[in-house]
Design an enzyme around this catalytic site. Structure first.
Site, short mmCIF file in Angstrom:
data_model
loop_
_atom_site.label_atom_id
_atom_site.label_comp_id
_atom_site.label_asym_id
_atom_site.label_seq_id
_atom_site.Cartn_x
_atom_site.Cartn_y
_atom_site.Cartn_z
N SER A 156 -57.09 -26.66 8.06
CA SER A 156 -57.13 -26.23 6.61
C SER A 156 -56.07 -26.73 6.24
O SER A 156 -55.43 -27.61 6.22
CB SER A 156 -56.83 -24.97 6.95
OG SER A 156 -56.09 -24.33 5.89
N TYR B 177 -50.94 -17.73 9.29
CA TYR B 177 -52.17 -18.87 9.42
C TYR B 177 -51.62 -20.07 8.74
O TYR B 177 -52.23 -21.03 9.59
CB TYR B 177 -52.92 -18.36 8.20
CG TYR B 177 -54.28 -19.15 7.84
CD1 TYR B 177 -55.02 -18.84 8.91
CD2 TYR B 177 -54.73 -20.22 6.66
CE1 TYR B 177 -56.32 -20.10 9.28
CE2 TYR B 177 -55.98 -20.56 7.00
CZ TYR B 177 -56.87 -20.94 8.06
OH TYR B 177 -57.97 -21.63 7.77
#
Length: 257
Positions: A141, A154
């Site tokens: 990501s 995250y």
């Protein structure tokens, strides 16, 4: 692709980027192993791909929980060969600041995004080396490279996944295995934000409000397909892909409603 069909394993293949990647690799001529926890969805997807993709290779649906070593071992034991592994399983949970974070959420994110990547890669790496032309593709990501408020858990998990990707590139440089990281920005899928916001559909929908064209899962699948179909001597180290209207995880142009 050459005349010999290669086998690709896609984790987290029951929806979103994983499902789109399985579909696209089948269209590219791979035998595809669709692996995820929700077997009913995998079976339905494999059936649709087989019916709608001309010339698709073998399609196999395999129940897989990347947080379970036993499950990963069963996957590996059932595979006679593996050329490509797409580590896509993972996800985000919560947007609380560090001061309010639940360690259980961070543990879950680390277990799926990092340890899951480790378990599956370690189990299938001998088959990829034996193939003579292996390829590990790790879906991370932009959060793996750019921190943002509310994203610490995250961010931490995806930064770790990116570090593992870079270390593997160093450790396997003498082996016939390519290593690629694909780091997507905002991707509008059916479940990512819904899971992150614990089923709050209204809050999940607000993530994409005013964004004229976020990425879709097929955009990321296109990156995977391009990377794995380069000549065997070409290694694509990393692809950052985001919609035109996104400059960073926290910098997105939104049209007024």
């Amino acid at each position: 692709m050459d005349g010999v069909r290669k086998t690709a394993v896609v984790t987290g293949a029951s929806s979103g980027i994983g499902a789109a990647t399985a579909w696209r690799l089948a269209a590219e001529g791979f035998h595809v192993v669709l692996a995820a926890r929700r077997r009913d969805r995998l079976d339905a997807l494999a059936k649709r791909i087989g019916e709608e993709v001309p010339g698709a290779g073998r399609l196999a649906a395999v129940t897989l929980d990347v947080t379970s070593q036993e499950s990963v071992d069963e996957l590996a034991a059932g595979l006679p060969e593996c050329h490509v592994l797409v580590n896509n399983a993972g996800g985000a949970v919560g947007m609380e600041p560090v001061a309010e974070a639940d360690p259980a959420d961070w543990q879950a994110m680390y277990d799926s995004n990092v340890l899951g990547l480790l378990r599956v890669t370690k189990a299938l790496l001998p088959k990829m080396i034996a193939s003579g032309a292996g390829h590990v593709v790790n879906i991370t990501s932009l959060a793996a490279h750019v921190p943002y408020e509310g994203g610490a858990g995250y961010n931490a998990a995806k930064h770790a996944a990116a570090a593992v990707n870079e270390v593997m590139r160093l450790e396997l440089v003498a082996q016939p295995v390519r290593i690629t990281e694909i780091a997507p920005g905002m991707v509008h899928t059916e479940e990512f934000s819904l899971v992150r916001f614990r089923g709050d559909a209204e809050r999940a929908a607000r993530t994409y409000e005013g964004v004229p064209e976020p990425l879709v899962a097929e955009d990321v699948a296109d990156c995977v397909a391009w990377a794995v179909t380069r000549p065997a001597h070409v290694n694509i180290d990393r692809i950052d892909v985001q919609p035109r209207v996104q400059a960073a995880p926290y910098k997105i142009h939104r049209e007024p409603s």
